[in-house]
Design a protein around this motif. Structure first.
Motif, PDB file in Angstrom:
ATOM      1  N   GLN A  57      28.816   8.885 113.237  1.00 23.50           N
ATOM      2  CA  GLN A  57      29.848   9.781 113.742  1.00 23.50           C
ATOM      3  C   GLN A  57      29.265  11.084 114.263  1.00 23.50           C
ATOM      4  O   GLN A  57      29.340  11.367 115.442  1.00 23.50           O
ATOM      5  N   LEU A  58      28.674  11.846 113.356  1.00 28.39           N
ATOM      6  CA  LEU A  58      28.316  13.221 113.699  1.00 28.39           C
ATOM      7  C   LEU A  58      27.130  13.681 112.856  1.00 28.39           C
ATOM      8  O   LEU A  58      27.064  13.405 111.655  1.00 28.39           O
ATOM      9  N   THR A  59      26.198  14.353 113.499  1.00 31.67           N
ATOM     10  CA  THR A  59      25.112  14.994 112.781  1.00 31.67           C
ATOM     11  C   THR A  59      25.101  16.453 113.187  1.00 31.67           C
ATOM     12  O   THR A  59      25.078  16.761 114.374  1.00 31.67           O
ATOM     13  N   VAL A  60      25.139  17.348 112.217  1.00 28.62           N
ATOM     14  CA  VAL A  60      25.049  18.774 112.519  1.00 28.62           C
ATOM     15  C   VAL A  60      23.640  19.232 112.207  1.00 28.62           C
ATOM     16  O   VAL A  60      23.142  19.059 111.091  1.00 28.62           O
ATOM     17  N   LEU A  61      22.961  19.789 113.212  1.00 27.04           N
ATOM     18  CA  LEU A  61      21.626  20.348 113.025  1.00 27.04           C
ATOM     19  C   LEU A  61      21.758  21.866 113.101  1.00 27.04           C
ATOM     20  O   LEU A  61      22.322  22.393 114.060  1.00 27.04           O
ATOM     21  N   GLN A  73      34.426  17.875 126.360  1.00 29.74           N
ATOM     22  CA  GLN A  73      34.384  17.788 124.905  1.00 29.74           C
ATOM     23  C   GLN A  73      32.953  17.653 124.409  1.00 29.74           C
ATOM     24  O   GLN A  73      32.694  17.815 123.224  1.00 29.74           O
ATOM     25  N   VAL A  74      32.026  17.314 125.278  1.00 33.61           N
ATOM     26  CA  VAL A  74      30.606  17.414 124.949  1.00 33.61           C
ATOM     27  C   VAL A  74      29.932  18.212 126.062  1.00 33.61           C
ATOM     28  O   VAL A  74      30.437  18.282 127.190  1.00 33.61           O
ATOM     29  N   ASP A  75      28.794  18.826 125.717  1.00 34.46           N
ATOM     30  CA  ASP A  75      28.092  19.670 126.682  1.00 34.46           C
ATOM     31  C   ASP A  75      26.963  18.916 127.372  1.00 34.46           C
ATOM     32  O   ASP A  75      26.565  19.249 128.482  1.00 34.46           O
ATOM     33  N   VAL A  76      26.427  17.923 126.683  1.00 34.86           N
ATOM     34  CA  VAL A  76      25.296  17.161 127.208  1.00 34.86           C
ATOM     35  C   VAL A  76      25.524  15.692 126.872  1.00 34.86           C
ATOM     36  O   VAL A  76      26.035  15.370 125.795  1.00 34.86           O
ATOM     37  N   VAL A  77      25.163  14.815 127.811  1.00 33.09           N
ATOM     38  CA  VAL A  77      25.203  13.383 127.542  1.00 33.09           C
ATOM     39  C   VAL A  77      23.795  12.836 127.707  1.00 33.09           C
ATOM     40  O   VAL A  77      23.161  13.043 128.739  1.00 33.09           O
ATOM     41  N   GLY A  78      23.294  12.182 126.662  1.00 32.44           N
ATOM     42  CA  GLY A  78      21.968  11.572 126.742  1.00 32.44           C
ATOM     43  C   GLY A  78      22.085  10.145 127.230  1.00 32.44           C
ATOM     44  O   GLY A  78      23.072   9.473 126.956  1.00 32.44           O
ATOM     45  N   GLN A  79      21.076   9.678 127.957  1.00 32.02           N
ATOM     46  CA  GLN A  79      21.055   8.306 128.477  1.00 32.02           C
ATOM     47  C   GLN A  79      22.306   7.963 129.268  1.00 32.02           C
ATOM     48  O   GLN A  79      23.035   7.025 128.944  1.00 32.02           O
ATOM     49  N   MET A 129      37.227  14.005 118.353  1.00 33.74           N
ATOM     50  CA  MET A 129      36.053  14.557 117.687  1.00 33.74           C
ATOM     51  C   MET A 129      36.549  15.482 116.592  1.00 33.74           C
ATOM     52  O   MET A 129      37.475  16.245 116.789  1.00 33.74           O
ATOM     53  N   ALA A 130      35.922  15.395 115.429  1.00 31.81           N
ATOM     54  CA  ALA A 130      36.337  16.261 114.332  1.00 31.81           C
ATOM     55  C   ALA A 130      35.142  17.090 113.902  1.00 31.81           C
ATOM     56  O   ALA A 130      34.040  16.567 113.762  1.00 31.81           O
ATOM     57  N   ALA A 131      35.347  18.389 113.731  1.00 32.03           N
ATOM     58  CA  ALA A 131      34.271  19.238 113.229  1.00 32.03           C
ATOM     59  C   ALA A 131      33.949  18.801 111.804  1.00 32.03           C
ATOM     60  O   ALA A 131      34.784  18.184 111.134  1.00 32.03           O
ATOM     61  N   PRO A 132      32.721  19.081 111.346  1.00 28.96           N
ATOM     62  CA  PRO A 132      32.341  18.639 110.005  1.00 28.96           C
ATOM     63  C   PRO A 132      33.325  19.156 108.966  1.00 28.96           C
ATOM     64  O   PRO A 132      33.769  20.300 109.028  1.00 28.96           O
ATOM     65  N   GLY A 133      33.669  18.278 108.005  1.00 29.57           N
ATOM     66  CA  GLY A 133      34.544  18.685 106.920  1.00 29.57           C
ATOM     67  C   GLY A 133      36.016  18.646 107.274  1.00 29.57           C
ATOM     68  O   GLY A 133      36.858  18.899 106.437  1.00 29.57           O
ATOM     69  N   ARG A 152      37.139   6.841 120.991  1.00 27.35           N
ATOM     70  CA  ARG A 152      36.181   7.197 119.953  1.00 27.35           C
ATOM     71  C   ARG A 152      36.903   7.612 118.675  1.00 27.35           C
ATOM     72  O   ARG A 152      36.605   8.613 118.046  1.00 27.35           O
ATOM     73  N   TYR A 153      37.931   6.839 118.322  1.00 29.14           N
ATOM     74  CA  TYR A 153      38.714   7.175 117.149  1.00 29.14           C
ATOM     75  C   TYR A 153      38.047   6.555 115.925  1.00 29.14           C
ATOM     76  O   TYR A 153      37.784   5.360 115.897  1.00 29.14           O
ATOM     77  N   PRO A 154      37.733   7.370 114.913  1.00 26.83           N
ATOM     78  CA  PRO A 154      36.908   6.865 113.802  1.00 26.83           C
ATOM     79  C   PRO A 154      37.706   6.048 112.806  1.00 26.83           C
ATOM     80  O   PRO A 154      37.886   6.456 111.674  1.00 26.83           O
ATOM     81  N   GLY A 155      38.203   4.889 113.213  1.00 33.17           N
ATOM     82  CA  GLY A 155      39.047   4.104 112.321  1.00 33.17           C
ATOM     83  C   GLY A 155      38.491   2.728 112.019  1.00 33.17           C
ATOM     84  O   GLY A 155      37.300   2.461 112.197  1.00 33.17           O
ATOM     85  N   LEU A 156      39.412   1.842 111.576  1.00 31.16           N
ATOM     86  CA  LEU A 156      39.065   0.479 111.193  1.00 31.16           C
ATOM     87  C   LEU A 156      38.353  -0.299 112.290  1.00 31.16           C
ATOM     88  O   LEU A 156      37.385  -1.005 112.032  1.00 31.16           O
ATOM     89  N   GLY A 157      38.873  -0.185 113.503  1.00 35.94           N
ATOM     90  CA  GLY A 157      38.353  -0.975 114.608  1.00 35.94           C
ATOM     91  C   GLY A 157      36.898  -0.632 114.862  1.00 35.94           C
ATOM     92  O   GLY A 157      36.044  -1.513 115.003  1.00 35.94           O
TER      93      GLY A 157
END
Lengths: 510, 315
Positions: free
Chosen positions: A200-204, A239-245, B165-169, B260-265
């Motif tokens: 899902q998400l990695t925060v650096l 919603q994103v600033d950069v797209v890789g690949q 997209m969801a911010a962390p937490g 990009r909905y983070p669900g079951l599918g």
């Protein structure tokens, strides 16, 4: 995937047509600014994503380890190894021993100083015989790692190895502390790990004590996408600033949007066809040459990479200083037919080509090949499988198939894929002359002499090898115009080889 | 009657568990290969297989899995090494939220528009609505999704976020704007069927003798519809709603992918790719259970709405 791609181009075509005039098209230039959160979208990744320094699998894993950890060396934008945590590496005893001096004043994320003991622990962890990590195959000659003093490490090898520095520069060779725990990862890299949600998400978070120029941004969010369409849509809706690949077919379309720009790098990434030289009909060198001659390489690069690539000449490692300039092999159907007749296939032959979407363009390349080969009387039956099946039990056994490799120098690439003992010898190539040249080159420390040996080994590959290396593909990233610092990188990894610390955000432009 | 249905449901779920287990055994490749991909050296494969306990016989694995299911333990994910419950908890709730919002909006809209359409049979409004719902019903969900994204997010109007997209937490529903496009897509996919089925059922009911009788008695039209016609339509319509809800549980895959909905599918696609067998099994069971439950509920509603069946169940 076909439908998905069509949908994406539909959305983008709509975009180009319905563009608002006067949209913010200011390109971030001038002095880099500090601060902000950079959101980078990447495809791939899933529940098995990891932040372990030594077992990166997917592209997103690579992005994490490159930014959390530093190696002794790393590859610069021209794919030349340069010292990072090492100050120098000096061969002794003809290359059987390497003395590495460490940079002083480097600290881990937890504030402890980097010492030789950490380097020893790292190399012991990677080469642990019970659980060897990704880098172990490049370090097969390493016998022992010894801390001489706080800032000196001695690497003892079983044989001389001119490629030792190359092995230390691989991104899966980041230095970790003695008590390293992947669950709470600590490195010396430009970023520390914040939140990590696999798939899902990695925060650096920026490491303000970094020994080089610290990152310009405060945080980088690596956002995983499963779907190319969703990724490109996220870019278009900011919603994103950069797209890789970025898919290569979308480069031109993205460039028509005044809010966006692309950075396209030439790489040594290749997508070869692999012929098993120990299996009929490919055990006959004439058949292999015929197969290489039926390929229209320019057309292949045009159709598969939308023209964003370079033509290959059946040799890998295009950036290796030893790679020779041999006569470019081009399409010659008449000669191919002649060779097939000599090899006992006057009426052509039928082969099965195993393909899978292992990399974007792979299946398309197989389809183009099947069409080009048909003119020489070769019937290619495509067997398409999914990626997991492809890398399953049949992998490395298919008589005729494909594979995908990132940029590598000649000798490490050969160690990985073209020797009898290689972990991925897909062509089952075991040529005595080639092996002798390889071994001699690997033990030769003098650059010119080694390059000469590499050139001769490459000639063998060019003459009789089992690969059809028809092209190298570019690596494209898309940036919002308010993001500065994107640059080309030969390693083939997205987002300037994942040098995220060089990127910055122009907040006025945003 | 209801108890009998319940018994059948339990039996169906047990049968599904057997099927799911055996079919997942047939997936080519094993989890260790799937996780390592191109990086799989024989040594690393052997080490990982040992860690994942892939060497035990199948019946032992089935029994321990089934035992776990009964106490709500879905097993261990091969990909994360952690429990499947932990992996899926947030994804199941995310999908349930999406489906619940879609259902809460779609069901009344479908019923009302269907009824309204039936009452105006043959008129322009009815024909227009029928046309639109036919076209929407014919479009696959990804086409609707892409069209909505193009229209409302990336191209024509740049109003809404195109992906979730969801911010962390935080959770996805902390950003309600992001839910609009996926929910709208789901609604547009299920509502047409509901309208059409409600319209047909209501039309039949409105043509029936007892409605004519009620009208002849001089009852107000509102009372005719809500007291006499609607109760007879509820049984069949409940079946349609159940089918559409069940479809949501499976068909949500494409919608989640697109947004990009983070669900079951998304979890399902990921688990199949990594041959994360226990997660595939858990998700299949969750979706099967959902099917069984909504169908059971529809049956119960049908029984309660039908006086004949209702009295049978009492006896």
């Amino acid at each position: 995937m076909g439908l998905g791609a069509a949908a994406a181009s539909f959305a983008l075509a709509g975009c180009a047509a319905g563009k608002q005039p006067g949209a913010a098209a200011i390109r971030a230039t001038g002095a880099p600014q500090r601060g902000g959160i950079l959101r980078v979208g990447l495809t791939g990744g899933g529940a098995s994503d990891s932040v372990d320094a030594h077992v990166p699998v997917g592209t997103a894993d690579a992005g994490r380890v490159i930014n959390l950890y530093d190696g002794l060396y790393e590859f610069d934008a021209d794919y030349v190894p340069v010292p990072v945590l090492a100050e120098s590496a000096t061969p002794r005893d003809g290359g059987r021993v390497w003395i590495v001096r460490l940079r002083k004043g480097v600290v881990f994320h937890d504030g402890r100083p980097l010492t030789a003991r950490d380097v020893v622990a790292t190399y012991d962890r990677v080469t642990d015989p019970k659980d060897p990590k990704t880098g172990a195959s490049g370090l097969a000659l390493l016998k022992r790692t010894v801390a001489v003093d706080d800032h000196t490490v001695r690497f003892e090898l079983s044989e001389p190895d001119a490629m030792f520095v190359d092995a230390t520069a691989q991104y899966s060779m980041g230095i970790v502390p003695v008590d390293y725990d992947p669950a709470a990862p600590v490195g010396t890299g430009p970023f520390r790990l914040g939140t990590f949600e696999p798939g899902q998400l990695t925060v650096l978070e920026a490491n303000r004590d970094y020994w080089r120029e610290p990152p310009f941004v405060d945080e980088v969010h690596l956002v995983n996408f499963n779907d190319q369409d969703a990724l490109v849509n996220a870019l278009l809706s900011t919603q994103v600033d950069v797209v890789g690949q970025l898919p290569l077919s979308l480069i031109d379309v993205v460039n028509t949007d005044p809010r966006l720009h692309t950075v396209v790098s030439e790489t040594g990434n290749w997508l070869p066809f692999t012929m098993r030289v120990d299996t009929a009909p490919f055990d006959d060198a004439r058949v292999r040459e015929a197969f290489r001659l039926v390929v229209d390489r320019e057309q292949m690069v045009e159709q598969v990479f939308s023209g964003h690539g370079t033509v290959g000449n059946d040799m890998y490692a295009p950036f290796d200083p030893g790679t020779p300039q041999l006569e470019q092999r081009t399409r010659d159907v008449a000669r191919a037919k002649e060779l097939l007749t000599q090899a006992g296939h006057p009426d052509g032959l039928e082969v099965e080509l195993v393909t899978a979407p292992i990399q974007s363009g792979a299946v398309e390349a197989a389809q183009v090949f099947a069409e080009q080969a048909s003119e020489a009387g070769i019937t290619v039956n495509l067997r398409r499988v999914d990626t997991t099946t492809f890398f399953g039990d049949g992998y490395l056994q298919y008589p005729f198939s494909q594979d995908f490799w990132y940029t590598r120098s000649f000798l490490p690439q050969t160690a990985n894929g073209t020797l009898p003992a290689s972990p991925f010898n897909e062509t089952h190539w075991a040529d005595p002359e080639f092996i002798a040249l390889y071994e001699k080159a690997r033990a030769t420390l003098d650059d010119d002499a080694r390059h000469d040996l590499v050139a001769r080994a490459q000639k063998r590959l060019y003459d009789a090898g089992g690969y059809i290396v028809w092209g190298f593909f570019n690596q494209a990233d898309a940036y919002q115009n308010y993001v500065g610092g994107g640059s080309e990188h030969r390693a083939g990894m997205p987002v300037s080889g994942f040098q995220l610390r060089t990127l910055w955000i122009d907040r006025e432009g945003k | 009657m209801i108890l009998k249905r319940l018994g059948i449901s339990v039996f169906v779920l047990l049968a599904v568990s057997l099927l799911v287990f055996f079919f997942t055994l047939l997936l080519p490749g094993d989890p260790a290969q799937a996780i390592l991909g191109q990086q799989a050296t024989p040594e690393r494969l052997a080490a990982l297989r040992e860690q994942l306990d892939l060497n035990a016989p199948w019946y032992e694995r089935y029994l321990s899995w089934l035992g776990g299911l009964l106490v709500g333990d879905l097993g261990t994910s091969a990909a994360t090494g952690g429990s499947v419950n932990a992996l899926l908890a947030s994804k199941v709730s995310a999908s349930v939220v999406l489906m619940a919002i879609a259902a809460v909006i779609a069901i009344p809209v479908g019923l009302l528009l269907g009824t309204w359409s039936a009452m105006r049979r043959g008129r322009a409004a009815d024909q227009g609505l029928t046309g639109i719902s036919l076209v929407l019903a014919a479009l696959p969900e990804f086409v609707i999704g892409v069209a909505l994204t193009t229209l409302l997010s990336t191209t024509v109007f740049r109003l809404l976020p195109s992906v979730t997209m969801a911010a962390p937490g935080t959770r996805v529903w902390d950003y309600p704007l992001q839910l609009i496009l996926p929910t709208l897509t789901l609604i547009l996919v299920v509502v047409p069927y509901m309208i059409r089925m409600t319209r047909t059922t209501m039309a039949d009911v409105l043509d029936s003798g007892y409605v004519e009788m009620a009208r002849l008695k001089g009852l107000p039209e509102r009372q005719v519809i809500f007291k006499h016609a609607l109760p007879h339509a509820i049984g069949p319509v409940a079946q349609v709603i159940a089918m559409q809800l069940a479809w949501l549980a499976g068909g949500i895959v494409v919608v989640e992918f697109l947004f990009r909905y983070p669900g079951l599918g998304q979890a399902m696609v990921d688990a199949v790719n990594t041959r994360d067998v226990q997660v595939v099994q858990a998700l299949s069971m969750i979706i099967a259970a959902f099917y069984v439950i909504v169908n059971l509920l529809a049956d119960v509603v049908g029984i309660l709405a039908n006086p004949k069946l209702r009295t049978e169940s009492r006896s």
